[in-house]
Design a protein around this motif. Structure first.
Motif, short mmCIF file in Angstrom:
data_model
loop_
_atom_site.label_atom_id
_atom_site.label_comp_id
_atom_site.label_asym_id
_atom_site.label_seq_id
_atom_site.Cartn_x
_atom_site.Cartn_y
_atom_site.Cartn_z
N ALA A 279 0.85 -1.33 -0.06
CA ALA A 279 -0.07 0.03 0.08
C ALA A 279 1.03 1.35 0.00
O ALA A 279 0.65 2.16 -0.69
CB ALA A 279 -0.92 -0.05 1.45
N ILE A 280 1.93 1.48 0.88
CA ILE A 280 2.86 2.28 0.81
C ILE A 280 3.64 2.50 -0.44
O ILE A 280 3.52 3.70 -1.28
CB ILE A 280 4.20 2.20 1.87
N VAL A 281 4.05 1.50 -1.36
CA VAL A 281 4.52 1.62 -2.51
C VAL A 281 3.68 2.10 -3.59
O VAL A 281 3.85 3.13 -4.40
CB VAL A 281 4.97 0.15 -2.99
N ARG A 282 2.33 1.76 -3.37
CA ARG A 282 1.14 2.29 -4.26
C ARG A 282 0.65 3.72 -3.89
O ARG A 282 -0.27 4.07 -4.82
CB ARG A 282 0.27 1.02 -4.57
N GLY A 283 1.15 4.29 -2.78
CA GLY A 283 0.86 5.44 -2.41
C GLY A 283 -0.51 5.54 -1.67
O GLY A 283 -1.25 6.70 -1.79
N ARG A 284 -1.20 4.64 -0.71
CA ARG A 284 -2.11 4.68 -0.11
C ARG A 284 -1.60 4.21 1.39
O ARG A 284 -0.78 3.70 1.71
CB ARG A 284 -2.95 3.66 -0.57
N GLU A 285 -2.43 4.91 2.37
CA GLU A 285 -2.46 4.89 3.53
C GLU A 285 -3.22 3.64 4.24
O GLU A 285 -3.36 3.42 5.47
CB GLU A 285 -2.61 6.06 4.25
N TYR A 286 -3.79 2.96 3.38
CA TYR A 286 -4.74 1.76 3.80
C TYR A 286 -4.47 0.73 2.81
O TYR A 286 -4.17 0.85 1.80
CB TYR A 286 -6.24 2.24 3.83
N ALA A 287 -4.60 -0.52 3.13
CA ALA A 287 -4.55 -1.80 2.39
C ALA A 287 -5.90 -2.15 1.84
O ALA A 287 -6.74 -2.21 2.38
CB ALA A 287 -3.94 -3.13 3.04
N LEU A 288 -5.72 -2.62 0.55
CA LEU A 288 -6.92 -3.09 -0.01
C LEU A 288 -7.02 -4.54 -0.22
O LEU A 288 -5.85 -5.26 -0.33
CB LEU A 288 -7.12 -2.40 -1.17
N PRO A 289 -8.05 -5.37 -0.37
CA PRO A 289 -7.98 -6.66 -0.85
C PRO A 289 -7.09 -6.99 -1.79
O PRO A 289 -6.66 -8.14 -1.92
CB PRO A 289 -9.51 -7.13 -1.02
N GLU A 290 -7.07 -6.10 -2.92
CA GLU A 290 -6.36 -6.41 -4.16
C GLU A 290 -4.81 -6.44 -3.85
O GLU A 290 -4.11 -7.34 -4.52
CB GLU A 290 -6.62 -5.27 -5.22
N ASP A 291 -4.33 -5.75 -2.91
CA ASP A 291 -2.92 -5.89 -2.32
C ASP A 291 -2.74 -7.21 -2.07
O ASP A 291 -1.50 -7.94 -2.11
CB ASP A 291 -2.68 -4.88 -1.43
N VAL A 292 -3.63 -7.93 -1.07
CA VAL A 292 -3.42 -9.25 -0.70
C VAL A 292 -3.42 -10.31 -1.83
O VAL A 292 -2.53 -11.30 -1.71
CB VAL A 292 -4.57 -9.83 0.43
#
Length: 352
Positions: A279-292
């Motif tokens: 999420a940090i690499v992709r510029g977000r402060e929250y994780a998404l199910p897509e990250d998992v």
């Protein structure tokens, strides 16, 4: 007993700046490395999540060069250790040396005492070496004689192995393989990527510039710790890991006969830790199910042990993981506040 204080929400601007720094680091590495986008992204995620990476691929795919170039772009101590069958633990962690002048033993620390370790051809070393490395990977310490020494912070092991060579190699212990956050498979480059590689051979490269210091890396690791993860996203990660142990729970009972052991709970943990870093690499402060979901192949592939039936039928672990991931419904995320002030709300689609 008091509850721990909640983490302070991350600033969207701080996360955007961190993502930009990581893109700059990646751009510097790409001046040398052609392609291998998945490997380089997973290396960044592992750096932020404090995880170790096992890279597998045939010779000549620049596995070692990719790891070394990434290490050169980070202002941290780096050591390359070439694993061979005659290596002994003292070559890795160090040994005690008798000082004749003082009449006492002194400890000389080995190359494992560095921030980034490249364990090249890790499967060429015997059990004693793997045992010493296992302590370093899990406990982040090394024992020499009666003394235990803490390893530097950060400490990451980036290992390579060749899947097609069997002479002079050893099977890695399952306990050690499970300590690797990711197992990344490096494949052959595309035609245009290989053309670029051939063109670059005749050029002289400028040294890779340091883009990130060890202190900045520790700050980014702390930032990744603070990424928000909704409980439903955690549930999704746990469901994925448990599906490897009980495929019937996700309506794939036919896969049970091909699996002897599924992924351990360490897989669930690594899915979430990796998702927070991604999420940090992709510029977000929250994780998404897509990250998992995106990290699932690299987290699960080396934690599934095929049965005799699965080996006899030449079941591909990659295809097996793909079927399991496809069978677990992806939670639906509603971002809520368009300015990102509120954490995402997650709902789950029911399977058909």
């Amino acid at each position: 007993m008091t509850n721990p204080a909640p983490l302070t929400p991350l600033s969207p601007q701080a996360v955007t700046n961190a993502s930009a720094r990581l893109r700059t680091l990646l751009f510097e590495v790409k001046k040398v490395i052609v392609g291998q986008d998945l490997l380089l992204e997973r290396l960044l995620v592992a750096l932020l999540a404090r995880g170790h990476v096992l890279v597998e691929g045939v010779p000549g795919l620049a596995k070692t060069l990719a790891i070394k170039t990434t290490a050169d772009a980070i202002g941290a101590s780096f050591r390359r250790i070439q694993f061979t069958p005659d290596l002994v633990p003292a070559d890795l962690i160090g040994t005690r040396i008798y000082n004749q002048r003082d009449g006492a033993f002194e400890v000389e620390l080995g190359p494992v005492f560095a921030n980034l370790i490249l364990a090249d051809e890790i499967n060429r070393a015997p059990a004693k070496i793997q045992s010493a490395l296992l302590e370093a990977m899990q406990e982040r310490q090394a024992t020499i004689g009666l003394q235990t020494f803490r390893l530097p912070d950060p400490f990451l092991v980036l290992a390579t192995q060749n899947p097609i060579e069997s002479e002079g190699t050893y099977f890695l212990p399952e306990a050690q393989v499970d300590r690797f956050m990711f197992k990344v498979i490096v494949s052959y480059p595309s035609f245009h990527e290989e053309m670029t590689v051939v063109e670059r051979v005749s050029q002289s490269f400028a040294p890779v510039a340091v883009q990130l210091s060890a202190d900045e890396l520790r700050e980014l690791q702390t930032m990744a710790d603070g990424v928000y993860v909704h409980p439903s996203v955690m549930e999704y990660a746990v469901t994925l890991a448990r599906a490897t142990r009980d495929p019937a729970a996700v309506r794939l009972p036919e896969l049970s006969r091909a699996i002897t052991y599924g992924a351990s709970p360490r897989a669930s943990v690594n899915l979430i830790l990796g998702a927070k870093a991604l999420a940090i690499v992709r510029g977000r402060e929250y994780a998404l199910p897509e990250d998992v979901r995106d990290l699932a192949p690299e987290v699960l592939r080396h934690r599934i042990m095929l049965s005799y039936e699965g080996l006899a039928e030449e079941v591909k672990v990659e295809e097996l993981v793909g079927k399991l991931v496809a069978a677990v419904p992806l939670p639906r995320v509603h971002l809520g506040d368009p300015h990102g002030a509120a954490p995402p709300v997650v709902t789950r689609d029911e399977p058909a």
